[in-house]
Design a protein around this motif. Structure first.
Motif, PDB file in Angstrom:
ATOM      1  N   GLY A   1      51.481  60.796  57.977  1.00 48.74           N
ATOM      2  CA  GLY A   1      51.967  61.329  56.707  1.00 48.74           C
ATOM      3  C   GLY A   1      51.019  61.045  55.559  1.00 48.74           C
ATOM      4  N   VAL A   2      50.465  59.844  55.526  1.00 46.97           N
ATOM      5  CA  VAL A   2      49.513  59.480  54.473  1.00 46.97           C
ATOM      6  C   VAL A   2      48.253  60.339  54.566  1.00 46.97           C
TER       7      VAL A   2
ATOM      8  N   ILE B   1      49.398  68.699  42.735  1.00 45.43           N
ATOM      9  CA  ILE B   1      50.059  67.454  43.138  1.00 45.43           C
ATOM     10  C   ILE B   1      48.989  66.403  43.406  1.00 45.43           C
ATOM     11  N   PRO B   2      49.101  65.234  42.758  1.00 48.05           N
ATOM     12  CA  PRO B   2      48.111  64.171  42.988  1.00 48.05           C
ATOM     13  C   PRO B   2      48.130  63.696  44.451  1.00 48.05           C
ATOM     14  N   PRO B   3      46.970  63.449  45.031  1.00 48.62           N
ATOM     15  CA  PRO B   3      46.905  63.036  46.446  1.00 48.62           C
ATOM     16  C   PRO B   3      47.667  61.748  46.742  1.00 48.62           C
TER      17      PRO B   3
ATOM     18  N   SER C   1      50.665  61.644  49.504  1.00 48.58           N
ATOM     19  CA  SER C   1      50.490  60.761  50.666  1.00 48.58           C
ATOM     20  C   SER C   1      51.624  59.746  50.749  1.00 48.58           C
ATOM     21  N   LEU C   2      52.059  59.240  49.607  1.00 47.10           N
ATOM     22  CA  LEU C   2      53.181  58.287  49.592  1.00 47.10           C
ATOM     23  C   LEU C   2      54.465  58.952  50.081  1.00 47.10           C
ATOM     24  N   VAL C   3      54.750  60.140  49.575  1.00 46.10           N
ATOM     25  CA  VAL C   3      55.980  60.842  49.946  1.00 46.10           C
ATOM     26  C   VAL C   3      55.968  61.222  51.420  1.00 46.10           C
ATOM     27  N   LEU C   4      54.874  61.787  51.893  1.00 53.02           N
ATOM     28  CA  LEU C   4      54.818  62.186  53.307  1.00 53.02           C
ATOM     29  C   LEU C   4      54.791  60.983  54.251  1.00 53.02           C
ATOM     30  N   GLY C   5      54.179  59.883  53.842  1.00 53.82           N
ATOM     31  CA  GLY C   5      54.209  58.674  54.660  1.00 53.82           C
ATOM     32  C   GLY C   5      55.625  58.139  54.799  1.00 53.82           C
TER      33      GLY C   5
END
Length: 147
Positions: free
Chosen positions: A81-82, A96-98, A102-106
């Motif tokens: 996810g990250v 969208i900031p990376p 990455s936090l949300v998908l992780g």
């Protein structure tokens, strides 16, 4: 590990065991945090009856496999996810900031993996991850182990 059979349900024995200190450090279950004694369901291979002391074992590699399922799969989902959130999402949605994607998908990867593990729990409880009551032991032998 040795324990006292408190109930027999078909081919399963409910065994009362004393939690070891290493078990308390794991913190994988709530009963391990609050109680010194735990009840575990074990496959009754030795035809134990209520009141018998039994020796419990896990099948070969069952503990390692259970740890890999419980901790390894969510970790892999988090890393995936990250990586996707950091490198893939900004190419599709540049606004969208990376770090945010990455936090949300992780976190979403961990959450979805834990839901999947929970949905598979009945399959794993009935299989090779269940403890086995392999032999009946004498009460004195069990008490020597601190039970």
């Amino acid at each position: 590990m040795k324990g006292l059979v408190s109930e027999v349900k078909g081919d399963l024995a409910i065994v009362k065991i004393h939690r070891k200190e290493a078990c308390g450090e794991c913190r994988a279950c709530l009963s391990g945090l609050t109680e010194k004694e735990m009840d575990v369901e074990a496959k009754n291979l030795c035809d134990a009856e209520e009141g018998d002391w039994v020796e419990l074992e896990l099948q070969e590699n069952a503990f390692f496999n259970a740890v890999m399922i419980m901790y390894g799969l969510p970790f892999v989902a988090f890393i995936a996810g990250v990586v996707v959130g950091y490198f893939g999402v900004p190419k599709v949605l540049p606004m969208i900031p990376p770090f945010l994607s990455s936090l949300v998908l992780g976190a979403l990867g961990i959450f979805l993996t834990m839901l999947w593990i929970k949905s598979q729990n009945p399959r794993w409880e009935s299989g090779k991850y269940r403890p086995l009551a392999t032999k009946i032991v004498e009460e004195e032998e069990a008490e020597a182990c601190g039970i």
